[in-house]
Write a protein that holds these residues in place. Structure first.
Motif, PDB file in Angstrom:
ATOM      1  N   PHE A 142      54.674   3.482 -46.808  1.00  0.00           N
ATOM      2  CA  PHE A 142      55.761   4.339 -47.281  1.00  0.00           C
ATOM      3  C   PHE A 142      55.267   5.191 -48.445  1.00  0.00           C
ATOM      4  N   PRO A 143      55.834   6.374 -48.640  1.00  0.00           N
ATOM      5  CA  PRO A 143      55.501   7.143 -49.838  1.00  0.00           C
ATOM      6  C   PRO A 143      56.001   6.402 -51.080  1.00  0.00           C
ATOM      7  N   GLY A 144      55.287   6.546 -52.164  1.00  0.00           N
ATOM      8  CA  GLY A 144      55.725   5.949 -53.411  1.00  0.00           C
ATOM      9  C   GLY A 144      55.394   4.478 -53.573  1.00  0.00           C
ATOM     10  N   LEU A 145      54.607   3.921 -52.650  1.00  0.00           N
ATOM     11  CA  LEU A 145      54.230   2.503 -52.751  1.00  0.00           C
ATOM     12  C   LEU A 145      52.727   2.328 -52.540  1.00  0.00           C
ATOM     13  N   SER A 146      51.956   3.303 -52.990  1.00  0.00           N
ATOM     14  CA  SER A 146      50.516   3.315 -52.675  1.00  0.00           C
ATOM     15  C   SER A 146      49.783   2.084 -53.163  1.00  0.00           C
ATOM     16  N   LEU A 147      50.057   1.633 -54.377  1.00  0.00           N
ATOM     17  CA  LEU A 147      49.324   0.467 -54.904  1.00  0.00           C
ATOM     18  C   LEU A 147      49.771  -0.818 -54.235  1.00  0.00           C
ATOM     19  N   TYR A 148      51.045  -0.928 -53.944  1.00  0.00           N
ATOM     20  CA  TYR A 148      51.531  -2.098 -53.207  1.00  0.00           C
ATOM     21  C   TYR A 148      50.848  -2.173 -51.843  1.00  0.00           C
ATOM     22  N   HIS A 149      50.805  -1.045 -51.143  1.00  0.00           N
ATOM     23  CA  HIS A 149      50.159  -1.026 -49.835  1.00  0.00           C
ATOM     24  C   HIS A 149      48.666  -1.322 -49.954  1.00  0.00           C
ATOM     25  N   ALA A 150      48.027  -0.832 -50.997  1.00  0.00           N
ATOM     26  CA  ALA A 150      46.596  -1.104 -51.183  1.00  0.00           C
ATOM     27  C   ALA A 150      46.343  -2.603 -51.237  1.00  0.00           C
ATOM     28  N   THR A 151      47.220  -3.351 -51.927  1.00  0.00           N
ATOM     29  CA  THR A 151      47.022  -4.788 -52.028  1.00  0.00           C
ATOM     30  C   THR A 151      47.310  -5.489 -50.707  1.00  0.00           C
ATOM     31  N   LYS A 152      48.311  -5.030 -49.976  1.00  0.00           N
ATOM     32  CA  LYS A 152      48.657  -5.689 -48.714  1.00  0.00           C
ATOM     33  C   LYS A 152      47.633  -5.382 -47.627  1.00  0.00           C
ATOM     34  N   TRP A 153      47.172  -4.132 -47.544  1.00  0.00           N
ATOM     35  CA  TRP A 153      46.110  -3.825 -46.593  1.00  0.00           C
ATOM     36  C   TRP A 153      44.847  -4.591 -46.980  1.00  0.00           C
ATOM     37  N   GLY A 154      44.595  -4.723 -48.276  1.00  0.00           N
ATOM     38  CA  GLY A 154      43.405  -5.433 -48.730  1.00  0.00           C
ATOM     39  C   GLY A 154      43.440  -6.912 -48.386  1.00  0.00           C
ATOM     40  N   ILE A 155      44.571  -7.572 -48.621  1.00  0.00           N
ATOM     41  CA  ILE A 155      44.628  -9.006 -48.343  1.00  0.00           C
ATOM     42  C   ILE A 155      44.549  -9.278 -46.850  1.00  0.00           C
ATOM     43  N   GLU A 156      45.048  -8.358 -46.040  1.00  0.00           N
ATOM     44  CA  GLU A 156      44.935  -8.559 -44.586  1.00  0.00           C
ATOM     45  C   GLU A 156      43.478  -8.499 -44.144  1.00  0.00           C
ATOM     46  N   GLY A 157      42.712  -7.602 -44.713  1.00  0.00           N
ATOM     47  CA  GLY A 157      41.289  -7.553 -44.382  1.00  0.00           C
ATOM     48  C   GLY A 157      40.562  -8.811 -44.822  1.00  0.00           C
ATOM     49  N   PHE A 158      40.905  -9.295 -46.001  1.00  0.00           N
ATOM     50  CA  PHE A 158      40.298 -10.530 -46.497  1.00  0.00           C
ATOM     51  C   PHE A 158      40.597 -11.702 -45.568  1.00  0.00           C
ATOM     52  N   ILE A 159      41.841 -11.821 -45.144  1.00  0.00           N
ATOM     53  CA  ILE A 159      42.223 -12.934 -44.269  1.00  0.00           C
ATOM     54  C   ILE A 159      41.555 -12.800 -42.908  1.00  0.00           C
ATOM     55  N   GLU A 160      41.476 -11.586 -42.362  1.00  0.00           N
ATOM     56  CA  GLU A 160      40.828 -11.379 -41.065  1.00  0.00           C
ATOM     57  C   GLU A 160      39.394 -11.916 -41.080  1.00  0.00           C
ATOM     58  N   ALA A 161      38.668 -11.609 -42.155  1.00  0.00           N
ATOM     59  CA  ALA A 161      37.271 -12.051 -42.232  1.00  0.00           C
ATOM     60  C   ALA A 161      37.167 -13.545 -42.550  1.00  0.00           C
ATOM     61  N   THR A 162      37.977 -14.013 -43.491  1.00  0.00           N
ATOM     62  CA  THR A 162      37.892 -15.410 -43.903  1.00  0.00           C
ATOM     63  C   THR A 162      38.269 -16.349 -42.758  1.00  0.00           C
ATOM     64  N   ALA A 163      39.230 -15.932 -41.940  1.00  0.00           N
ATOM     65  CA  ALA A 163      39.620 -16.756 -40.788  1.00  0.00           C
ATOM     66  C   ALA A 163      38.432 -17.005 -39.869  1.00  0.00           C
ATOM     67  N   GLN A 164      37.552 -16.011 -39.742  1.00  0.00           N
ATOM     68  CA  GLN A 164      36.357 -16.188 -38.920  1.00  0.00           C
ATOM     69  C   GLN A 164      35.342 -17.087 -39.627  1.00  0.00           C
ATOM     70  N   ASP A 165      35.275 -16.972 -40.951  1.00  0.00           N
ATOM     71  CA  ASP A 165      34.343 -17.800 -41.721  1.00  0.00           C
ATOM     72  C   ASP A 165      34.634 -19.287 -41.566  1.00  0.00           C
ATOM     73  N   VAL A 166      35.907 -19.649 -41.645  1.00  0.00           N
ATOM     74  CA  VAL A 166      36.263 -21.070 -41.749  1.00  0.00           C
ATOM     75  C   VAL A 166      36.925 -21.626 -40.493  1.00  0.00           C
ATOM     76  N   GLY A 167      37.024 -20.816 -39.443  1.00  0.00           N
ATOM     77  CA  GLY A 167      37.573 -21.313 -38.183  1.00  0.00           C
ATOM     78  C   GLY A 167      36.864 -22.557 -37.670  1.00  0.00           C
ATOM     79  N   PRO A 168      35.534 -22.624 -37.773  1.00  0.00           N
ATOM     80  CA  PRO A 168      34.837 -23.829 -37.292  1.00  0.00           C
ATOM     81  C   PRO A 168      35.238 -25.123 -37.993  1.00  0.00           C
ATOM     82  N   PHE A 169      35.891 -25.011 -39.159  1.00  0.00           N
ATOM     83  CA  PHE A 169      36.312 -26.204 -39.897  1.00  0.00           C
ATOM     84  C   PHE A 169      37.747 -26.610 -39.573  1.00  0.00           C
ATOM     85  N   GLY A 170      38.362 -25.944 -38.604  1.00  0.00           N
ATOM     86  CA  GLY A 170      39.731 -26.284 -38.234  1.00  0.00           C
ATOM     87  C   GLY A 170      40.787 -25.663 -39.126  1.00  0.00           C
ATOM     88  N   ILE A 171      40.402 -24.649 -39.903  1.00  0.00           N
ATOM     89  CA  ILE A 171      41.341 -23.976 -40.800  1.00  0.00           C
ATOM     90  C   ILE A 171      41.816 -22.688 -40.116  1.00  0.00           C
TER      91      ILE A 171
END
Length: 295
Positions: A142-171
């Motif tokens: 949305f317009p006017g929420l650039s920093l909020y969106h930056a954090t939400k898009w950022g955390i989604e990328g982090f989770i996407e990668a981390t899920a692959q890192d630790v999937g073998p451990f059952g997480i």
């Protein structure tokens, strides 16, 4: 079978709704808040079923200590709900350096550090589930929420990668993407920059007026959304994303459909920038690749 949960940001909103629902079901909850008094009523009602600690997720050392104490107190934590966060409204140039830093420290770095603190315990116990609260704003903007969106898009990328890192451990991880809901997100959980008049006649100004007048729709029921989050924990495999609310479904779908169309329109350009299959450029590419490996 009763489960044990760790939930950050439980004084209100989704964190509160989840905590109340889980305690009522007979589950155990380790809840973190900024102010312990916010949990007094629940503590009196549920006693040892509820473990409470203060936590400011911008404090990395405190995160490590509180997460460790929660696992020690409950013995095992089946689900970590990374919920603490808030919104920051305003066009990019309306925000101060301090506001930007606090938004990133809370929503992005704080969320990352909660996951990092929990991973060793989840590995040691043989697995577990993490629900990462994002937003439909982690897929669109949305317009006017650039920093909020930056954090939400950022955390989604982090989770996407981390899920692959630790999937073998059952997480397993699920990114929760609620739409607009009738919580306090637009109230005490929202900060704002100082409006500049130059934005009054822009989409930023339009959204501001809609929010202050109550015209911005909030169709989501926090209780139903909390129930859907709980239900997702019993799904195997874990859904990577969970969109909640009619607006979330419609807006995310529209955004992704448009993005695919734009990508498809660029196919010829994208493919044209590879090295040629035959010729000197292939040799140059191979040589360059070898140099990178040797380096």
């Amino acid at each position: 079978m009763a489960r044990s949960w760790l939930i950050t940001g439980t004084s209100s909103g989704f964190g509160r709704a989840l905590t109340e629902e889980l305690l009522d079901r007979g589950d155990r909850v380790a809840a973190t808040v900024r102010d312990l008094a916010a949990m007094d009523e629940l503590k009196r009602k549920y006693g040892s079923q509820l473990w409470v600690a203060t936590l400011d997720v911008t404090d990395a050392d405190a995160i490590s200590q509180v997460v460790g104490a929660a696992f020690y107190a409950l013995g095992r934590i089946d689900v970590v709900v990374n919920n603490a966060g808030y919104g920051l409204a305003g066009a990019a140039e309306e925000l101060t350096d301090a506001q930007i830093r606090h938004q990133v420290d809370t929503n992005l770095i704080g969320s990352i550090n909660v996951v990092r603190a929990a991973l060793p315990y989840l590995r040691e116990q043989g697995g577990g589930r993490v629900l990462q609260l994002s937003s439909m704003g982690g897929q669109m903007a949305f317009p006017g929420l650039s920093l909020y969106h930056a954090t939400k898009w950022g955390i989604e990328g982090f989770i996407e990668a981390t899920a692959q890192d630790v999937g073998p451990f059952g997480i397993e991880f699920t990114i929760v993407e609620p739409g607009s809901a009738r919580t306090n997100f637009g109230g005490s959980s929202m900060a704002a920059g100082k409006p500049l008049p130059v934005y009054d006649a822009t989409p930023v100004g339009e959204l501001r007026r809609a929010a202050t007048s109550g015209a911005f729709p909030t169709p989501g029921d926090p209780r139903k959304m909390a129930q859907a989050m709980i239900d997702s924990v019993y799904c195997r495999p874990a859904p990577r994303r969970l969109a909640l609310g009619s607006d979330a479904y419609a807006m995310i779908r529209e955004t992704l459909t448009g993005r695919i169309a734009e990508l498809d329109a660029q196919r010829a350009v994208a493919l044209s920038t590879d090295f040629d299959v035959e010729g000197s450029s292939t040799l140059v590419g191979s040589s360059r690749t070898q140099e990178m490996v040797d380096a």
